[in-house]
Design a protein around this motif. Sequence first.
Motif, PDB file in Angstrom:
ATOM      1  N   ARG A 145       0.821  -1.221   0.000  1.00 59.25           N
ATOM      2  CA  ARG A 145       0.000   0.000   0.000  1.00 59.25           C
ATOM      3  C   ARG A 145       0.853   1.268   0.000  1.00 59.25           C
TER       4      ARG A 145
ATOM      5  N   ASP B 153      -8.543  -6.367  -4.084  1.00 57.44           N
ATOM      6  CA  ASP B 153      -8.949  -5.787  -2.803  1.00 57.44           C
ATOM      7  C   ASP B 153      -8.806  -6.782  -1.657  1.00 57.44           C
TER       8      ASP B 153
ATOM      9  N   GLU C 106      -7.053  -7.677   2.948  1.00 58.81           N
ATOM     10  CA  GLU C 106      -7.867  -8.171   4.062  1.00 58.81           C
ATOM     11  C   GLU C 106      -7.198  -9.310   4.815  1.00 58.81           C
TER      12      GLU C 106
END
Length: 307
Positions: free
Chosen positions: A84, A183, A187
């Motif tokens: 990220r 995505d 997680e």
Amino acid sequence: MIEKPLVSVSCITYNHYPYIRQCIEGILKQKINFNMEVVVYDDASTDGTSDVLKEYASKFPEIFKVLIQKENQYSKGIRGNAVRYNFPRCEGKYIAFCEGDDYWTDPYKLQKQVDFLEKNPNFSTSCTNYSEVDEKGEILKKEAWDGIRLSPTISHEVILQKYKPKILTTLFKKEAFKNGFPDIFFEVFNADNFLSAIATEYGPVGFLNFTSGCYRVHNNGVWSGKNTIQQFENQLDTFQKMKLYFLKDSQQRAISNRIYQIRRRLSRLYAKEKDFVKSLSQMKHMVKVNPIDSSKVFLGNLIAPFR
């Protein structure tokens, strides 16, 4: 004009003050015939780690890119911070990893791995052996990899089904991540597993049999600070999520086998703790996959608390 770095070293830190200098010095001692950069992300450390990072950034501004958060993102549930926050800033053809509590010991680590990947363009990744140390730097285990892990080639299916390289030893081709990250990647707890699996769709891992660094086991470690049950619970959740992304038949089979083995281990660990409800919950899933093996595991679980 300064030549672009061939290698970007990604370093994630949080309250690593007792260890961060050893980590950085191991990076700076690399003997290389190419340019590198050190891309650091600090998740709002409170122990002085950020001051050490600023010191090195001031000494070596041409090498260090330091990003220091004002608020801790991990505590907010934000995961995958290397991808990220560091990957977008990495300019190198290759990306290496060394988190702030680990350190490299071989000054030729990067050179050996770059040479291998340059000569073997069909590989996506290079990894090495490593040692485990405690918080004081005392050796817990030398050459922590053995057995089948010494195979010179690690395929995508092996990454999914059996094991992954230790992240502090890896050198990835950045191109292996050219399709980005789903995505669901952000997680999972075990992002290293997911990262290696994505990379090896592009090509296998080349294992170079030398020890390049030390992985530190300590109570404040994100992974080593968890007990065995917590580690396997996190692995189970990770691979269940990975199964939603890797959809080819061969990938599904490999991940299903991995999940079965994780459930097998969890059922035994729960039984040893006399948590038979959770143990039986794992067994219910297992028996649908392998009734004969599950029966053997069940019998073993009955006596596990007394061993």
